[in-house]
Design a protein around this motif. Structure first.
Motif, PDB file in Angstrom:
ATOM      1  N   GLU A 150      66.308  34.446  57.267  1.00 37.16           N
ATOM      2  CA  GLU A 150      67.046  34.218  56.015  1.00 37.16           C
ATOM      3  C   GLU A 150      67.657  35.515  55.492  1.00 37.16           C
ATOM      4  O   GLU A 150      68.552  35.490  54.657  1.00 37.16           O
ATOM      5  N   SER A 185      70.388  24.823  53.944  1.00 39.53           N
ATOM      6  CA  SER A 185      69.627  24.961  55.183  1.00 39.53           C
ATOM      7  C   SER A 185      70.597  25.281  56.314  1.00 39.53           C
ATOM      8  O   SER A 185      71.657  24.652  56.426  1.00 39.53           O
ATOM      9  N   GLU A 247      67.435  29.019  47.185  1.00 36.45           N
ATOM     10  CA  GLU A 247      66.953  29.592  48.451  1.00 36.45           C
ATOM     11  C   GLU A 247      67.715  29.030  49.657  1.00 36.45           C
ATOM     12  O   GLU A 247      68.311  27.953  49.607  1.00 36.45           O
ATOM     13  N   THR A 248      67.619  29.796  50.724  1.00 35.97           N
ATOM     14  CA  THR A 248      68.127  29.374  52.029  1.00 35.97           C
ATOM     15  C   THR A 248      66.932  29.182  52.960  1.00 35.97           C
ATOM     16  O   THR A 248      65.969  29.942  52.886  1.00 35.97           O
ATOM     17  N   TYR A 249      67.001  28.157  53.812  1.00 40.59           N
ATOM     18  CA  TYR A 249      65.940  27.924  54.796  1.00 40.59           C
ATOM     19  C   TYR A 249      66.571  27.762  56.178  1.00 40.59           C
ATOM     20  O   TYR A 249      67.538  27.010  56.331  1.00 40.59           O
ATOM     21  N   LEU A 250      66.011  28.452  57.147  1.00 39.50           N
ATOM     22  CA  LEU A 250      66.494  28.327  58.522  1.00 39.50           C
ATOM     23  C   LEU A 250      65.627  27.330  59.294  1.00 39.50           C
ATOM     24  O   LEU A 250      64.393  27.383  59.209  1.00 39.50           O
ATOM     25  N   LYS A 304      59.738  30.860  57.698  1.00 40.12           N
ATOM     26  CA  LYS A 304      59.734  30.639  56.243  1.00 40.12           C
ATOM     27  C   LYS A 304      59.529  29.142  55.920  1.00 40.12           C
ATOM     28  O   LYS A 304      58.662  28.793  55.108  1.00 40.12           O
TER      29      LYS A 304
END
Ligand SMILES: NC(=O)c1ccc[n+]([C@@H]2O[C@H](COP(=O)([O-])OP(=O)(O)OC[C@H]3O[C@@H](n4cnc5c(N)ncnc54)[C@H](O)[C@@H]3O)[C@@H](O)[C@H]2O)c1
Length: 334
Positions: A150, A185, A247-250, A304
């Motif tokens: 991220e 995402s 937030e960003t999620y991978l 994460k």
């Protein structure tokens, strides 16, 4: 949490495409208290056949239209009073973005902006969620080792990834500027049922069984990290419901394979399923001129989302690939 509200209707865009049409039946089944309105333009990449199983579902509505159409999107927000958006709609094929990038800029950037802007204007509730579906391609290309996280820098290399990167930045800005409850995402390459014929894995299967050359770009050494589409759907569900605002999620499957290995794996599966063929299907593999600006390697560190949201991919690559081949054999009625 979005689940227990009296009027609980979300807007899903691009739901007639590959990932969206896997997601909608999954979501309706797992969240009987949520209505889904699917807004899809039905470009060449979308098909209502993908959604036959849910077309009469009481919680499902289909609207044909463009996410860039402000009048329509405004009307839908007013009419349905959405309390969530999941934005899948996009032009998604890198090759097309190289040959004709204009539509990518329009749909992926302007379309995302139009959805964000209507959500901003209509939503008085700060907890309504806007979930933007994006790609690991925004991070550019890796060398032999290392993973995207991220924290990786954005370094998009194709008009497709640049348009997705731009849309990610717009989503981010609506969190920082307006305090909207957004999540993004970024997922690795998906595979599975219902993917459009133009993409790598369907092309390999179709070419093999049609007895024509199986085209592989360059030397076949470009590496992608593959995730079974149903695992992507569970990841989106977790992030939509439990992800932290802003937030960003991978998401990735930890399945790194180069294109040539994928072609050989599929040929092995087909050799087993169609043993009458005197030669191996892999004899049909042929290298073709490489894609312009072809990124060498993508790989995701999904720790994460696994640590914070307890998500993990369930399908092994071999079993997922076998299911995928079976689905296409059935589609082509072999
Ligand atoms: N396929 C992958 O491997 C992958 C990986 C990571 C992220 N993504 C992202 O996931 C999302 C879905 O990808 P996909 O593979 O299902 O794509 P897809 O091309 O199969 O489907 C896209 C859908 O969007 C619709 N659409 C296109 N333009 C539209 C518009 N202007 N208005 C409304 N609908 C429109 C199409 O009709 C189609 O149904 C995209 O945002 C893509 O960037 C895809």
């Amino acid at each position: 949490m979005v689940e227990h509200q009296p009027n609980n209707t979300i807007l899903v865009t691009g739901g007639a495409g590959f990932i969206g049409s896997n997601f909608i039946p999954y979501f309706l089944h797992n969240h009987p208290g949520i209505n889904v309105v699917n807004l899809d333009l039905l470009t060449y990449a979308g098909s209502l056949k993908n959604l036959e199983k849910v077309e009469k579902h009481p919680n499902y509505t289909f609207v044909r239209g463009d996410i860039c159409d402000n009048v329509l999107v405004k009307y839908l927000f007013k009419e349905y009073n959405f309390n969530g958006v999941i934005n899948f709609a996009a032009e998604s094929h890198v090759d097309n973005s190289i040959n004709s990038p204009r539509q990518f800029i329009k749909t992926n950037i302007e379309g995302t902006f139009n959805l964000l802007e209507n959500a901003r204007i209509f939503w008085k509730e700060k907890n309504y969620r806007f979930h933007h579906i994006s790609t690991d391609e925004v991070y550019g290309s890796l060398g032999e080792d290392g993973f995207f996280t991220e924290e990786s820098n954005y370094q998009p290399n194709s008009p497709y990834s640049a348009s997705k990167a731009s849309s990610d930045f717009l989503v981010r800005s609506y969190y920082h500027t307006y305090g909207m409850n957004v999540v993004t995402s970024n997922c690795s390459n998906n595979y599975g049922p219902k993917q459009h014929d133009e993409k790598l894995i369907p092309t390999i299967i179709r070419s093999a069984i049609n007895g024509v050359k199986i085209p592989i770009y360059g030397n076949g050494k470009n590496i992608r990290d593959w995730l079974f589409v149903k695992d992507h759907c569970t990841g989106i569900d977790s992030i939509y419901h439990k992800g932290k605002a802003g937030e960003t999620y991978l998401l990735g499957g930890n399945n790194e394979y180069d294109n040539l290995s994928i072609a050989k794996k599929i040929c092995d599966i087909l050799d087993n399923k169609m043993p009458n063929n005197n030669n191996s299907f892999s004899d049909q593999i042929q290298f073709v001129e490489d894609r312009l600006g072809h990124d060498f390697r993508y790989a995701i560190d999904a720790s994460k989302v696994s640590k914070d949201l307890s998500w993990k991919a369930n399908e092994s690559f071999d079993s997922g690939l076998e299911k995928t081949v079976d689905w296409y054999l059935n589609k082509y009625q072999l």
